[in-house]
Every structure is written in C-alpha cells, then in structure tokens.
Design an enzyme around this catalytic site. Sequence first.
Site, mmCIF file in Angstrom:
data_model
loop_
_atom_site.group_PDB
_atom_site.id
_atom_site.type_symbol
_atom_site.label_atom_id
_atom_site.label_comp_id
_atom_site.label_asym_id
_atom_site.label_seq_id
_atom_site.Cartn_x
_atom_site.Cartn_y
_atom_site.Cartn_z
ATOM 1 N N ASP A 10 0.664 -1.451 0.111
ATOM 2 C CA ASP A 10 0.306 -0.447 0.721
ATOM 3 C C ASP A 10 0.727 1.910 0.494
ATOM 4 O OD1 ASP A 10 -3.191 1.168 1.253
ATOM 5 O OD2 ASP A 10 -1.556 2.192 0.709
ATOM 6 N N ASP A 108 -4.033 2.474 -5.235
ATOM 7 C CA ASP A 108 -3.044 1.796 -4.579
ATOM 8 C C ASP A 108 -2.637 1.127 -3.206
ATOM 9 O OD1 ASP A 108 -3.836 2.278 -2.055
ATOM 10 O OD2 ASP A 108 -2.286 3.749 -1.056
ATOM 11 N N GLU A 109 -3.283 0.042 -4.092
ATOM 12 C CA GLU A 109 -3.134 -0.931 -2.736
ATOM 13 C C GLU A 109 -3.076 -2.343 -3.937
ATOM 14 O OE1 GLU A 109 -5.923 -2.420 0.350
ATOM 15 O OE2 GLU A 109 -6.009 0.382 -0.279
HETATM 16 P P1 TTP Z 1 -5.562 4.496 1.247
HETATM 17 O O1 TTP Z 1 -4.448 3.657 0.381
HETATM 18 O O2 TTP Z 1 -6.113 4.202 2.130
HETATM 19 O O3 TTP Z 1 -4.374 5.989 2.168
HETATM 20 P P2 TTP Z 1 -2.879 6.402 2.000
HETATM 21 O O4 TTP Z 1 -2.414 5.819 0.528
HETATM 22 O O5 TTP Z 1 -3.648 8.072 1.881
HETATM 23 O O6 TTP Z 1 -2.413 6.994 3.266
HETATM 24 P P3 TTP Z 1 -2.137 5.315 4.165
HETATM 25 O O7 TTP Z 1 -0.206 5.888 3.782
HETATM 26 O O8 TTP Z 1 -2.524 5.260 5.590
HETATM 27 O O9 TTP Z 1 -2.249 4.695 3.152
HETATM 28 O O10 TTP Z 1 -5.913 5.588 0.093
HETATM 29 C C1 TTP Z 1 -5.303 5.269 -1.387
HETATM 30 C C2 TTP Z 1 -5.448 6.977 -1.905
HETATM 31 O O11 TTP Z 1 -7.316 6.955 -1.948
HETATM 32 C C3 TTP Z 1 -5.260 8.303 -0.928
HETATM 33 O O12 TTP Z 1 -3.913 8.702 -0.706
HETATM 34 C C4 TTP Z 1 -6.087 8.440 -1.594
HETATM 35 C C5 TTP Z 1 -7.386 7.987 -1.737
HETATM 36 N N1 TTP Z 1 -8.746 8.510 -0.661
HETATM 37 C C6 TTP Z 1 -10.016 9.278 -0.838
HETATM 38 O O13 TTP Z 1 -10.025 10.095 -2.643
HETATM 39 N N2 TTP Z 1 -11.282 9.117 0.041
HETATM 40 C C7 TTP Z 1 -10.909 7.659 1.124
HETATM 41 O O14 TTP Z 1 -11.592 8.261 1.586
HETATM 42 C C8 TTP Z 1 -9.670 6.936 1.355
HETATM 43 C C9 TTP Z 1 -9.810 6.298 2.164
HETATM 44 C C10 TTP Z 1 -8.395 7.102 0.064
HETATM 45 MG MG MG Z 2 -2.098 4.789 0.898
HETATM 46 MG MG MG Z 3 -4.640 1.982 -0.269
#
Ligand code: TTP
Ligand code: MG
Ligand code: MG
Length: 348
Positions: A10, A108-109
Amino acid sequence: MKKRIILHIDMDYFFAQIEERENPQFKGKPIVVGADPRGGKGRGVVSTANYEARSFGIKSATPISRAFRLCPQAVFLPVNMDFYEKVSLSVFKIVSKKAKKVEKVSLDEAYLDLSDKCRSYKEAEKVGEEIKKEIYKKERLTCTVGIGENKMMAKIACELAKPDGLKVIKPSQTKKIIEEMPLETIPGIGPKTKEAIQKYLKKKNAKIKDARKIKKEKLIDLFGKRGDDFYHKLRGVDNSLVEGERKAKSVGKEHTFQKDTRDPEKIIKVFRRLVGDVYRQAKEEKIKGLVVVCRFEDFETHTKQASFEPGNYKEDFLYKKGVSLLLRFLTRSNKKIRLIGFRVSLPE
Ligand code: TTP
Ligand code: MG
Ligand code: MG
C-alpha cells in the site's frame, strides 16, 4: 488449505505524497488533498492528508470545513486524479512483475500471492524489499509492505508497519499478534458490528481476544453467514484467494461518472451503453465469460464475474447477466460509485 505466503503493498499517503513530490516547496508542511475549503465554508471531504496534517487530526473523509478549522495553515490542494492514475499504473507495472497472481484492490494497493515463488518468509521479505526499492527508484515514492499467511494478515502487517515500512507476520505469530487488537481490525467488522458484539459481551472496548470467547453458532446466530467468516478471522484465518487478472483475451470498456453517484437509473443507463459498445466490438467472436467492474467513491475497486460455455451470445443475454452482477454492488454497499466497467472474455 495449502500454506501460503501473501504480500500486501500500500502506497504511503498516496495522493498527498505525489503532491509533495511534485511541489517540493511544500515539503514539511501539512498538505491536504481533497475538496476546496473556501476559507472554511467549502463542501466535500478530504481525500487524504500527509503525516504533518494527520497530526492535526485530519484524515481521509474528514469534512473539508473541519480540516480547515483544525489546520488553516495547511496547504489545500485539489484532487488531480488523472495524474495519480498515471503514477498508479507505473507502480503496478513494477509490482505485477513480482508474482503471477496480483490483485489490485485500489489505486494504491495490491495483494501478491508469493506461495509458488518463495519457499520461506525470508525470501518473501526480499521480494518486499525489492518492490520498495524499485518503486522508490522509479517514482521517488515510499510504500509499505506487509507479509503474512493470508490476505488479512498481510494487510494487518502493512497497517502496523506504516509508513515506509516492511513487516512480516509469521504463522506462528498470527494468533498472538492480533489478540490485543481492536475488533475493527477485522475486515467486515465496522462500527455497527462492533457495537453488536460489545453489547453481547457486555464489554466496552472489546478486543479480538474477547470476541474469541463467542461460540461460532452464536456468531452465526447474530450475523448470519458473516458470523462464520468472523469466527475464522478472529483467529487469523482467511482463506480468500488473491484473484489475479485474467490473462485471457478480453474486450472491455469503462466509464467514470462526472460525479460519484448511487442513482440506479443513471448507472444502469451507462451500463446498457457499455454492454452495447463491448458487444459490437466482440460480436464476431465466441464469448466465454463476462466481468463487471465497480469502483466506489473511495477508489476501492471490485469485480464480479460469470463464465459460460464459449458461444455467440446475444447482447441482451450479456446485459441481463451483467446487470444482475452490477446490482449486487449497489445493494451490498451504500458508498457512491465512481466508475463502472464491463468486459467479456474470449477464448484464447
Ligand atoms: P489509502 O491507502 O487508504 O490512504 P493513503 O495512501 O492516503 O494513506 P496510508 O499511508 O495510510 O495508506 O488510500 C489511497 C488513496 O485513495 C489516498 O491517497 C486518497 C484516496 N482516498 C480517498 O480519496 N478517499 C478516502 O476516503 C480514502 C480512504 C482514500
Ligand atoms: Mg495508501
Ligand atoms: Mg490503500
């Protein structure tokens, strides 16, 4: 089930990290990516925030007006989705080379099944290090990798190691590592389910080890089929498979809505058109299956598929099959939908 080694990757604070890279002048400052705050009067929510902004209590889905109140000095940036999608593609190009089975779950995952490729957790850890290194070299972005005996444990390892980390949870550690964790660590246990479990246990802030005291029959009684799933997950067991992209030849099309929507009429109208377009492209060929793709407003992406004997199926048949799968996305989740897609697979 055969012993497996699963890797979850991720990206760290993905949209905000990309913005940080593109705008080095903001490095070290709180950055919030999402709706326009309009001096605290804006509508909409935060997509994500960097760690500096998170220290003010801002996170994904925080109302943008609240984010502005919590940290007016933050740099507020709009969502530049086309660009993030390009970065995502480049990241997945690297990741896809590391395993035969790669399941992309959002921008992103992804999950990788390393069971064939790696004989030990040590080897899997090396793959994780390579992934981190190669993504950083190519994109100058950090990510976190979690490795475990199944998808749930890999994801939990990843959450524990964030940001810029790598963590392995070996099978011998699984049960112990999760017992002190809160109930919502288990995928599928949200605030409502948690509430119901705590009510049954007559205990506030119940942990996973507390919920393990509930008999399987009782969990099924309380939550139906989900209860059976919870029973296993509370013990670190998750037999769900890494669903790799099919290599088979396919024809497909996607549509991103201008505004995220839950309006069934709108969604079905677009779906009808997608099926028509795909059908016309594939009509000369035998069709052996179809895939419906749905990306929710938070970019979580799911697919549902049906397969049949290869044949020259009519458009109406494909539409009816497809729409029944599509409707399941609408009824299973109350999130808005960002994108739908339709694909048919053709024999190789
Ligand atoms: P995530 O992987 O959930 O979060 P992140 O990458 O920003 O932070 P982390 O380091 O904790 O993984 O989500 C990936 C992307 O998806 C995030 O950068 C923005 C988008 N997203 C939204 O637009 N709305 C949301 O509610 C979530 C959870 C994510
Ligand atoms: Mg992330
Ligand atoms: Mg994610």
